[in-house]
Design a protein around this motif. Structure first.
Motif, PDB file in Angstrom:
ATOM      1  N   THR A  24       0.996  -9.381   5.730  1.00 50.88           N
ATOM      2  CA  THR A  24      -0.260  -9.061   4.947  1.00 50.88           C
ATOM      3  C   THR A  24      -0.781  -7.523   5.143  1.00 50.88           C
ATOM      4  O   THR A  24      -0.892  -6.961   6.097  1.00 50.88           O
ATOM      5  CB  THR A  24      -1.503  -9.916   5.450  1.00 50.88           C
ATOM      6  OG1 THR A  24      -1.253 -11.241   5.308  1.00 50.88           O
ATOM      7  CG2 THR A  24      -2.707  -9.596   4.688  1.00 50.88           C
ATOM      8  N   VAL A  25      -0.925  -6.835   3.809  1.00 50.11           N
ATOM      9  CA  VAL A  25      -0.727  -5.303   3.693  1.00 50.11           C
ATOM     10  C   VAL A  25      -2.126  -4.940   2.898  1.00 50.11           C
ATOM     11  O   VAL A  25      -2.218  -5.747   1.895  1.00 50.11           O
ATOM     12  CB  VAL A  25       0.516  -4.511   3.094  1.00 50.11           C
ATOM     13  CG1 VAL A  25       0.751  -5.096   2.007  1.00 50.11           C
ATOM     14  CG2 VAL A  25       0.403  -3.294   3.345  1.00 50.11           C
ATOM     15  N   LEU A  26      -2.898  -4.033   3.337  1.00 45.55           N
ATOM     16  CA  LEU A  26      -3.944  -3.773   2.904  1.00 45.55           C
ATOM     17  C   LEU A  26      -3.883  -2.230   1.988  1.00 45.55           C
ATOM     18  O   LEU A  26      -3.257  -1.281   2.869  1.00 45.55           O
ATOM     19  CB  LEU A  26      -5.273  -3.617   3.563  1.00 45.55           C
ATOM     20  CG  LEU A  26      -6.519  -2.740   3.019  1.00 45.55           C
ATOM     21  CD1 LEU A  26      -6.947  -3.402   1.687  1.00 45.55           C
ATOM     22  CD2 LEU A  26      -7.230  -2.629   4.026  1.00 45.55           C
ATOM     23  N   VAL A  27      -3.862  -2.102   0.765  1.00 38.19           N
ATOM     24  CA  VAL A  27      -3.553  -0.758   0.171  1.00 38.19           C
ATOM     25  C   VAL A  27      -4.795  -0.121  -0.406  1.00 38.19           C
ATOM     26  O   VAL A  27      -5.458  -0.696  -1.357  1.00 38.19           O
ATOM     27  CB  VAL A  27      -2.336  -0.825  -1.074  1.00 38.19           C
ATOM     28  CG1 VAL A  27      -2.362   0.447  -1.864  1.00 38.19           C
ATOM     29  CG2 VAL A  27      -1.219  -1.294  -0.341  1.00 38.19           C
ATOM     30  N   HIS A  28      -5.363   0.863   0.314  1.00 38.13           N
ATOM     31  CA  HIS A  28      -6.565   1.794  -0.212  1.00 38.13           C
ATOM     32  C   HIS A  28      -6.208   2.248  -1.203  1.00 38.13           C
ATOM     33  O   HIS A  28      -5.077   3.187  -1.210  1.00 38.13           O
ATOM     34  CB  HIS A  28      -7.231   2.407   0.773  1.00 38.13           C
ATOM     35  CG  HIS A  28      -7.815   1.726   1.915  1.00 38.13           C
ATOM     36  ND1 HIS A  28      -8.868   0.967   1.852  1.00 38.13           N
ATOM     37  CD2 HIS A  28      -7.469   1.634   3.252  1.00 38.13           C
ATOM     38  CE1 HIS A  28      -9.163   0.503   3.038  1.00 38.13           C
ATOM     39  NE2 HIS A  28      -8.224   0.826   3.944  1.00 38.13           N
ATOM     40  N   GLY A  29      -6.902   2.209  -2.519  1.00 37.73           N
ATOM     41  CA  GLY A  29      -6.430   2.996  -3.714  1.00 37.73           C
ATOM     42  C   GLY A  29      -5.277   2.426  -4.427  1.00 37.73           C
ATOM     43  O   GLY A  29      -4.166   3.344  -4.823  1.00 37.73           O
ATOM     44  N   GLY A  30      -5.397   1.324  -4.653  1.00 41.71           N
ATOM     45  CA  GLY A  30      -4.108   0.419  -5.304  1.00 41.71           C
ATOM     46  C   GLY A  30      -3.940   0.870  -6.476  1.00 41.71           C
ATOM     47  O   GLY A  30      -2.699   0.476  -7.110  1.00 41.71           O
ATOM     48  N   SER A  31      -4.705   1.501  -7.423  1.00 35.34           N
ATOM     49  CA  SER A  31      -4.680   1.873  -8.970  1.00 35.34           C
ATOM     50  C   SER A  31      -3.957   3.098  -9.132  1.00 35.34           C
ATOM     51  O   SER A  31      -3.571   3.473 -10.159  1.00 35.34           O
ATOM     52  CB  SER A  31      -5.792   1.561  -9.458  1.00 35.34           C
ATOM     53  OG  SER A  31      -6.846   2.630  -9.249  1.00 35.34           O
TER      54      SER A  31
ATOM     55  N   GLY B 240      -0.191   4.209  -5.389  1.00 35.52           N
ATOM     56  CA  GLY B 240      -0.978   2.727  -4.625  1.00 35.52           C
ATOM     57  C   GLY B 240       0.077   1.385  -5.811  1.00 35.52           C
ATOM     58  O   GLY B 240       0.477   0.609  -5.146  1.00 35.52           O
ATOM     59  N   GLN B 241       0.027   1.787  -6.912  1.00 31.70           N
ATOM     60  CA  GLN B 241       0.660   0.853  -7.940  1.00 31.70           C
ATOM     61  C   GLN B 241       2.122   0.730  -7.452  1.00 31.70           C
ATOM     62  O   GLN B 241       2.711  -0.570  -7.376  1.00 31.70           O
ATOM     63  CB  GLN B 241       0.722   1.274  -9.287  1.00 31.70           C
ATOM     64  CG  GLN B 241      -0.664   1.270 -10.005  1.00 31.70           C
ATOM     65  CD  GLN B 241      -0.743   1.400 -11.464  1.00 31.70           C
ATOM     66  OE1 GLN B 241       0.412   1.300 -12.248  1.00 31.70           O
ATOM     67  NE2 GLN B 241      -1.698   2.118 -11.763  1.00 31.70           N
TER      68      GLN B 241
ATOM     69  N   ARG C 252      -5.864   7.414 -15.028  1.00 31.95           N
ATOM     70  CA  ARG C 252      -5.108   6.398 -14.311  1.00 31.95           C
ATOM     71  C   ARG C 252      -3.680   6.349 -14.662  1.00 31.95           C
ATOM     72  O   ARG C 252      -3.452   6.075 -16.103  1.00 31.95           O
ATOM     73  CB  ARG C 252      -5.615   4.982 -14.328  1.00 31.95           C
ATOM     74  CG  ARG C 252      -4.879   4.005 -13.339  1.00 31.95           C
ATOM     75  CD  ARG C 252      -5.657   2.733 -13.557  1.00 31.95           C
ATOM     76  NE  ARG C 252      -4.919   2.144 -14.752  1.00 31.95           N
ATOM     77  CZ  ARG C 252      -5.508   0.880 -15.387  1.00 31.95           C
ATOM     78  NH1 ARG C 252      -6.509   0.199 -14.810  1.00 31.95           N
ATOM     79  NH2 ARG C 252      -4.812   0.349 -16.360  1.00 31.95           N
ATOM     80  N   GLY C 253      -2.499   6.489 -13.914  1.00 35.70           N
ATOM     81  CA  GLY C 253      -1.285   6.625 -14.599  1.00 35.70           C
ATOM     82  C   GLY C 253      -0.869   8.170 -14.341  1.00 35.70           C
ATOM     83  O   GLY C 253      -1.358   8.784 -14.054  1.00 35.70           O
TER      84      GLY C 253
END
Length: 316
Positions: free
Chosen positions: A143-150, A154-155, A307-308
């Motif tokens: 189980t992983v938490l990604v801060h700033g996933g967008s 992050g993506q 974003r992107g």
């Protein structure tokens, strides 16, 4: 003749020059790639501005480390590469150019199904995310938490972790929650109450944290969730990482990456391209600028709030 973007002093985007230069020749063991698309990364601006330390400038410096294009000349002892091959260049040096010199071992074949912009955009995000997750031990059942996933890294992290069978919790602003869901991540809005929201989303606990945000909130939340700080990594707060007892790779870290970590970053290109060909990995594209407008592209990459990924078109 060829064209390139260069700078002769540190400073703002206005120090970038678009100049005509002689077309390079392929060296022994290398090729010349006529670029079709070039990736713009935040590190490009940090190096150009002097915000990220680098050697003094004693000759014009060409930014950029991500590019995709067509091989137009092959030097002796360059293996089985041939004129006309469509390639992605790993760890390019001076990618902001129409004609890029690369060694044979920097090349990765581009699948026909992958577009030029997508191919040029994968390098830094995919390499960073892949290596960081591998180094942190993300695998089936994690189980992983990604801060700033967008964000771009992050993506990429969300998609790799999903494909490896991990459960992913990811933070982003309210407007980017649907993007997290696109990759089967459990979305959480950052801001006051973040710790409680993550605990609710992951009642079994968090095993690994990848920080792509760099905020105090992200770090403090991570420390409250994961006791073993060797399983917390950051790509933003590298300078602070040693004193905090967490892991960092580049991002201002004083600790150089190991040979294994560098190899993982190189391995990521082929993995991501194969997944893209299968439809299991994607790169979100934000904007595409002519190479001659690289200054505008770099400015937008730092201040635009897009974003992107931003790319450059050397053929425009």
């Amino acid at each position: 003749m060829a064209w390139q973007v260069q700078y002769r002093e540190f400073g703002g985007p206005d120090v970038l020059e678009f100049v005509e230069v002689p077309t390079p020749a392929a060296p022994a063991g290398g090729v010349v790639v006529e670029t079709r698309s070039i990736g713009v990364n935040p590190i490009d601006s940090k190096l150009r501005s002097g915000a990220r330390a680098s050697a003094p400038i004693d000759e014009p410096r060409v930014p950029g480390s991500d590019a995709a294009g067509v091989v137009v000349e092959v030097g002796p002892d360059a293996g089985d590469w041939a004129v006309g091959d469509e390639v992605v260049v790993r760890n390019a040096r001076g990618a902001y150019t129409t004609h890029l010199v690369a060694s044979a071992d920097q090349l990765v074949r581009k699948p026909a199904a992958v577009g030029w912009e997508e191919a040029a955009a994968i390098g830094v995000p995919a390499g960073t995310a892949y290596q960081a997750l591998k180094s942190l031990g993300v695998e089936l059942g994690t189980t992983v938490l990604v801060h700033g996933g967008s964000g771009a890294v992050g993506q990429a992290a969300l998609q790799f972790a999903r494909n490896w069978g991990a459960t992913v919790i990811a933070t982003a602003s309210e407007r980017n929650q649907d993007r997290l869901r696109d990759f089967d991540a459990i979305p959480v809005v950052y801001g006051p109450g973040l710790l409680e929201r993550v605990r609710e989303a992951a009642p079994g606990g968090i095993d690994v944290v990848l920080d792509c945000a760099g905020t105090d909130e992200a770090l403090e939340t991570s420390f409250a969730l994961v006791a073993d700080r060797s399983r917390i990594g950051t790509i933003v707060q590298g300078a602070k990482a040693p004193s905090l007892g967490i892991r960092a790779w580049a991002g201002g870290s004083p600790v150089p990456m190991t040979a294994e970590e560098l190899a993982l970053r190189g391995e990521a290109y082929g993995v991501a391209l194969e997944l893209m060909e299968l439809g299991d990995f994607e790169v979100e594209l934000a904007a595409n600028y002519p190479l001659s407008q690289a200054a505008d592209a770099q400015d937008m990459s730092i201040t635009g709030g897009l974003r992107g990924k931003i790319t450059l078109d050397p053929q425009a």
